[in-house]
Design a protein around this motif. Structure first.
Motif, PDB file in Angstrom:
ATOM      1  N   TYR A  67      84.088  75.232  65.235  1.00  0.00           N
ATOM      2  CA  TYR A  67      83.403  73.974  65.529  1.00  0.00           C
ATOM      3  C   TYR A  67      84.122  72.856  64.776  1.00  0.00           C
ATOM      4  CZ  TYR A  67      79.922  77.077  67.450  1.00  0.00           C
ATOM      5  OH  TYR A  67      79.305  78.041  68.213  1.00  0.00           O
ATOM      6  N   THR A  68      84.797  72.002  65.514  1.00  0.00           N
ATOM      7  CA  THR A  68      85.588  70.939  64.879  1.00  0.00           C
ATOM      8  C   THR A  68      84.739  69.665  64.793  1.00  0.00           C
ATOM      9  OG1 THR A  68      86.420  70.163  66.979  1.00  0.00           O
ATOM     10  CG2 THR A  68      87.737  71.830  65.850  1.00  0.00           C
ATOM     11  N   ASN A  69      85.276  68.660  64.121  1.00  0.00           N
ATOM     12  CA  ASN A  69      84.612  67.349  64.087  1.00  0.00           C
ATOM     13  C   ASN A  69      85.687  66.273  63.957  1.00  0.00           C
ATOM     14  OD1 ASN A  69      85.481  67.504  61.484  1.00  0.00           O
ATOM     15  ND2 ASN A  69      83.451  67.618  60.554  1.00  0.00           N
ATOM     16  N   SER A  70      85.254  65.023  63.794  1.00  0.00           N
ATOM     17  CA  SER A  70      86.250  63.945  63.815  1.00  0.00           C
ATOM     18  C   SER A  70      87.177  64.004  62.597  1.00  0.00           C
ATOM     19  CB  SER A  70      85.562  62.579  63.899  1.00  0.00           C
ATOM     20  OG  SER A  70      84.756  62.404  62.769  1.00  0.00           O
ATOM     21  N   ILE A 112      86.002  71.448  55.036  1.00  0.00           N
ATOM     22  CA  ILE A 112      85.301  70.241  55.491  1.00  0.00           C
ATOM     23  C   ILE A 112      83.811  70.429  55.216  1.00  0.00           C
ATOM     24  CG2 ILE A 112      84.691  68.814  57.481  1.00  0.00           C
ATOM     25  CD1 ILE A 112      87.370  69.262  58.653  1.00  0.00           C
ATOM     26  N   THR A 113      83.203  69.452  54.536  1.00  0.00           N
ATOM     27  CA  THR A 113      81.776  69.551  54.210  1.00  0.00           C
ATOM     28  C   THR A 113      81.043  68.402  54.882  1.00  0.00           C
ATOM     29  OG1 THR A 113      82.104  68.161  52.265  1.00  0.00           O
ATOM     30  CG2 THR A 113      82.192  70.538  51.939  1.00  0.00           C
ATOM     31  N   GLU A 114      79.738  68.579  55.033  1.00  0.00           N
ATOM     32  CA  GLU A 114      78.944  67.474  55.548  1.00  0.00           C
ATOM     33  C   GLU A 114      77.730  67.307  54.664  1.00  0.00           C
ATOM     34  OE1 GLU A 114      77.648  67.135  59.960  1.00  0.00           O
ATOM     35  OE2 GLU A 114      76.155  66.346  58.568  1.00  0.00           O
ATOM     36  N   ASN A 115      77.537  66.089  54.162  1.00  0.00           N
ATOM     37  CA  ASN A 115      76.428  65.804  53.276  1.00  0.00           C
ATOM     38  C   ASN A 115      75.749  64.530  53.748  1.00  0.00           C
ATOM     39  OD1 ASN A 115      74.860  66.344  51.106  1.00  0.00           O
ATOM     40  ND2 ASN A 115      76.615  66.595  49.694  1.00  0.00           N
ATOM     41  N   ASN A 116      74.491  64.603  54.139  1.00  0.00           N
ATOM     42  CA  ASN A 116      73.776  63.430  54.658  1.00  0.00           C
ATOM     43  C   ASN A 116      74.565  62.704  55.747  1.00  0.00           C
ATOM     44  OD1 ASN A 116      71.617  63.822  52.960  1.00  0.00           O
ATOM     45  ND2 ASN A 116      72.596  62.694  51.278  1.00  0.00           N
ATOM     46  N   GLY A 117      75.131  63.467  56.645  1.00  0.00           N
ATOM     47  CA  GLY A 117      75.854  62.861  57.755  1.00  0.00           C
ATOM     48  C   GLY A 117      77.237  62.340  57.385  1.00  0.00           C
ATOM     49  N   ASP A 140      81.059  63.109  56.161  1.00  0.00           N
ATOM     50  CA  ASP A 140      82.035  64.192  56.000  1.00  0.00           C
ATOM     51  C   ASP A 140      82.815  64.047  54.702  1.00  0.00           C
ATOM     52  OD1 ASP A 140      81.455  65.367  58.407  1.00  0.00           O
ATOM     53  OD2 ASP A 140      82.921  64.175  59.529  1.00  0.00           O
ATOM     54  N   GLY A 141      83.187  65.179  54.141  1.00  0.00           N
ATOM     55  CA  GLY A 141      84.029  65.156  52.948  1.00  0.00           C
ATOM     56  C   GLY A 141      84.940  66.366  52.944  1.00  0.00           C
ATOM     57  N   LEU A 142      85.850  66.398  51.960  1.00  0.00           N
ATOM     58  CA  LEU A 142      86.769  67.530  51.839  1.00  0.00           C
ATOM     59  C   LEU A 142      86.689  68.106  50.436  1.00  0.00           C
ATOM     60  CD1 LEU A 142      90.093  66.118  53.378  1.00  0.00           C
ATOM     61  CD2 LEU A 142      88.486  67.728  54.435  1.00  0.00           C
ATOM     62  N   ILE A 143      86.759  69.422  50.352  1.00  0.00           N
ATOM     63  CA  ILE A 143      86.960  70.056  49.046  1.00  0.00           C
ATOM     64  C   ILE A 143      88.343  70.702  49.086  1.00  0.00           C
ATOM     65  CG2 ILE A 143      86.131  71.748  47.371  1.00  0.00           C
ATOM     66  CD1 ILE A 143      83.359  71.492  48.559  1.00  0.00           C
ATOM     67  N   LEU A 144      89.172  70.327  48.135  1.00  0.00           N
ATOM     68  CA  LEU A 144      90.512  70.915  48.047  1.00  0.00           C
ATOM     69  C   LEU A 144      90.376  72.267  47.350  1.00  0.00           C
ATOM     70  CD1 LEU A 144      93.607  70.755  48.263  1.00  0.00           C
ATOM     71  CD2 LEU A 144      93.621  69.447  46.136  1.00  0.00           C
ATOM     72  N   LEU A 145      90.662  73.338  48.101  1.00  0.00           N
ATOM     73  CA  LEU A 145      90.484  74.690  47.563  1.00  0.00           C
ATOM     74  C   LEU A 145      91.780  75.280  47.028  1.00  0.00           C
ATOM     75  CD1 LEU A 145      88.207  76.312  50.290  1.00  0.00           C
ATOM     76  CD2 LEU A 145      87.520  75.296  48.125  1.00  0.00           C
ATOM     77  N   ALA A 151      97.696  62.584  49.188  1.00  0.00           N
ATOM     78  CA  ALA A 151      97.888  62.449  50.643  1.00  0.00           C
ATOM     79  C   ALA A 151      96.563  62.642  51.379  1.00  0.00           C
ATOM     80  CB  ALA A 151      98.930  63.462  51.123  1.00  0.00           C
ATOM     81  N   LEU A 152      95.747  63.592  50.916  1.00  0.00           N
ATOM     82  CA  LEU A 152      94.440  63.821  51.557  1.00  0.00           C
ATOM     83  C   LEU A 152      93.537  62.607  51.385  1.00  0.00           C
ATOM     84  CD1 LEU A 152      93.898  67.491  50.341  1.00  0.00           C
ATOM     85  CD2 LEU A 152      94.300  66.789  52.713  1.00  0.00           C
ATOM     86  N   CYS A 153      93.636  61.967  50.208  1.00  0.00           N
ATOM     87  CA  CYS A 153      92.798  60.787  49.927  1.00  0.00           C
ATOM     88  C   CYS A 153      93.142  59.624  50.860  1.00  0.00           C
ATOM     89  CB  CYS A 153      92.949  60.347  48.470  1.00  0.00           C
ATOM     90  SG  CYS A 153      92.191  61.517  47.334  1.00  0.00           S
ATOM     91  N   CYS A 154      94.348  59.631  51.401  1.00  0.00           N
ATOM     92  CA  CYS A 154      94.717  58.560  52.352  1.00  0.00           C
ATOM     93  C   CYS A 154      93.965  58.723  53.674  1.00  0.00           C
ATOM     94  CB  CYS A 154      96.217  58.575  52.634  1.00  0.00           C
ATOM     95  SG  CYS A 154      97.196  58.154  51.196  1.00  0.00           S
ATOM     96  N   VAL A 155      93.495  59.942  53.960  1.00  0.00           N
ATOM     97  CA  VAL A 155      92.837  60.207  55.235  1.00  0.00           C
ATOM     98  C   VAL A 155      91.310  60.277  55.092  1.00  0.00           C
ATOM     99  CG1 VAL A 155      92.645  61.954  57.078  1.00  0.00           C
ATOM    100  CG2 VAL A 155      94.867  61.436  56.079  1.00  0.00           C
ATOM    101  N   CYS A 156      90.852  60.616  53.884  1.00  0.00           N
ATOM    102  CA  CYS A 156      89.409  60.810  53.672  1.00  0.00           C
ATOM    103  C   CYS A 156      89.050  60.219  52.307  1.00  0.00           C
ATOM    104  CB  CYS A 156      89.105  62.304  53.710  1.00  0.00           C
ATOM    105  SG  CYS A 156      87.418  62.730  53.278  1.00  0.00           S
ATOM    106  N   ASP A 157      87.966  59.423  52.252  1.00  0.00           N
ATOM    107  CA  ASP A 157      87.652  58.775  50.971  1.00  0.00           C
ATOM    108  C   ASP A 157      86.694  59.616  50.116  1.00  0.00           C
ATOM    109  OD1 ASP A 157      85.280  58.537  52.250  1.00  0.00           O
ATOM    110  OD2 ASP A 157      85.308  56.350  52.410  1.00  0.00           O
ATOM    111  N   ASN A 158      86.508  60.867  50.513  1.00  0.00           N
ATOM    112  CA  ASN A 158      85.572  61.718  49.783  1.00  0.00           C
ATOM    113  C   ASN A 158      86.201  63.109  49.598  1.00  0.00           C
ATOM    114  OD1 ASN A 158      83.283  62.923  48.763  1.00  0.00           O
ATOM    115  ND2 ASN A 158      82.243  63.071  50.754  1.00  0.00           N
ATOM    116  N   VAL A 159      87.214  63.182  48.703  1.00  0.00           N
ATOM    117  CA  VAL A 159      87.898  64.457  48.449  1.00  0.00           C
ATOM    118  C   VAL A 159      87.571  64.917  47.037  1.00  0.00           C
ATOM    119  CG1 VAL A 159      90.107  65.690  48.462  1.00  0.00           C
ATOM    120  CG2 VAL A 159      89.859  63.615  49.840  1.00  0.00           C
TER     121      VAL A 159
END
Ligand code: AMP
Ligand code: MG
Length: 318
Positions: free
Chosen positions: A44-47, A150-155, A157-162, A171-179
């Motif tokens: 199940y993908t998302n934006s 990819i996580t979802e919290n209160n609608g 999206d965020g990322l956890i670097l594993l 580089a990930l922070c350039c695409v997502c402001d919640n890493v």
């Protein structure tokens, strides 16, 4: 990085991968797809997935998503999520496309050994244990892929670097402001803690001899190493600039001091070479954690089983 592949939709194929690799079957496999949009068929993908895809795929990024039923739990180590990656190497791409199924593939090394960055190391580990070995040449990056969840919290999206890799935190922070960075990247896990990324709990990447990371300023480290070389059979992963200051016996330069790309490319093959010369001990500088350094630090600290020696002005000279 070389991979040991099979049909990711076929449970018995995944079981054979675990058996050939000697890998615990709760340590999930990554499935490899030919095009980023193929992920739809298996998860199940998302934006945010598509943002990551347009920035980094094909390339060394693995994304963890909720799996669809077509991917059996034998492939995911029993988890409801699946790790997906779209490799850029032309040979890998051609194999996946021709297969018509996602290729489940962990790194092509016997579990616990350094990952294979050259075909001769794959042959060393797997000759006679697999049906076919494809020579795709030496690896360009030399480290396993970056892994994000990819996580979802209160609608939101965020990322956890594993697992850090060539696609860096910045580089990930350039695409997502919640890493956020998983604590498993640096630390060891407590007895009852369950890692978000199951592979993190196993000892990894390790050469046979004790591997010790040296923390201190370069001059002191050189003095320490010169002394150690006199009294022990020690292999040294040094910077190119240091080679002339040390005894050339069992000296394994990993690239110029500031060339982290080269360090990443050399690391696993150098650790394999160390195994062949059977030293009493292997030494290396502890890397800083900037940029690609985070991935190097993560691999080296685990290969060294967290053994770090502080070197100051008055180390014990014998
Ligand atoms: P390797 O194939 O050796 O590069 O290792 C694959 C690693 O990906 C595993 O050891 C896990 O740490 C991670 N991984 C794969 N699938 C998942 C998943 N569904 N959830 C979390 N981590 C995963
Ligand atoms: Mg591996």
């Amino acid at each position: 990085m070389y991979g040991l592949g099979g049909d990711g939709t076929n449970p018995s194929s995944s079981q054979k991968i675990y058996a050939a690799k000697g890998r615990p079957s709760d340590n999930p496999l990554i499935i490899h797809i030919a095009e980023p949009a193929d992920a739809e068929k298996y998860a199940y993908t998302n934006s945010l997935y598509y943002k990551l895809a347009s920035a980094f795929m094909p390339g060394p990024l693995t994304v963890i998503l909720k799996k669809k039923d077509i991917i059996p739990k034998e492939t995911t180590g029993g988890l409801d999520s699946v790790a997906i990656r779209c490799p850029s190497h032309p040979v890998a791409h051609a194999i996946i496309k021709a297969a018509g199924v996602p290729i489940a593939a962990p790194s092509a090394n016997i579990s616990g050994r350094p990952s294979a960055t050259e075909v001769e190391y794959v042959i060393e580990d797997f000759d006679g244990r697999v049906d076919m070995i494809v020579d795709g040449g030496a690896c360009e990056i030399g480290l396993e892929s970056t892994i994000v969840l990819i996580t979802e919290n209160n609608g939101k999206d965020g990322l956890i670097l594993l697992r850090p890799g060539a696609i860096t935190y910045d580089a990930l922070c350039c695409v997502c402001d919640n890493v956020t960075i998983s604590p498993t990247i640096e630390g060891t896990l407590g007895e009852n803690e369950r890692p978000l990324s199951p592979g993190m709990k196993y000892r990894h990447y390790a050469p046979s001899a004790p591997f010790i990371l040296l923390d201190g300023d370069d001059d002191n480290i050189i003095k320490f190493l010169q002394n150690e070389q006199k009294i022990k059979k020690c292999a040294v992963l040094c910077y190119d600039e240091e080679a002339e200051l040390l005894d050339e016996k069992l000296l394994l330069p990993i690239g110029k001091r500031d060339d982290k790309i080269m360090h990443a490319r050399s690391l696993f093959s150098r650790l394999r070479e160390c195994d062949q010369v059977k030293p009493d001990v292997i030494y290396a500088h502890i890397p800083d954690k900037e940029g690609l350094g985070m991935a190097l630090y993560n691999r080296m600290i685990r290969a060294a089983a967290h053994t770090v020696l502080k070197i100051d002005d008055n180390f014990d000279e014998r």
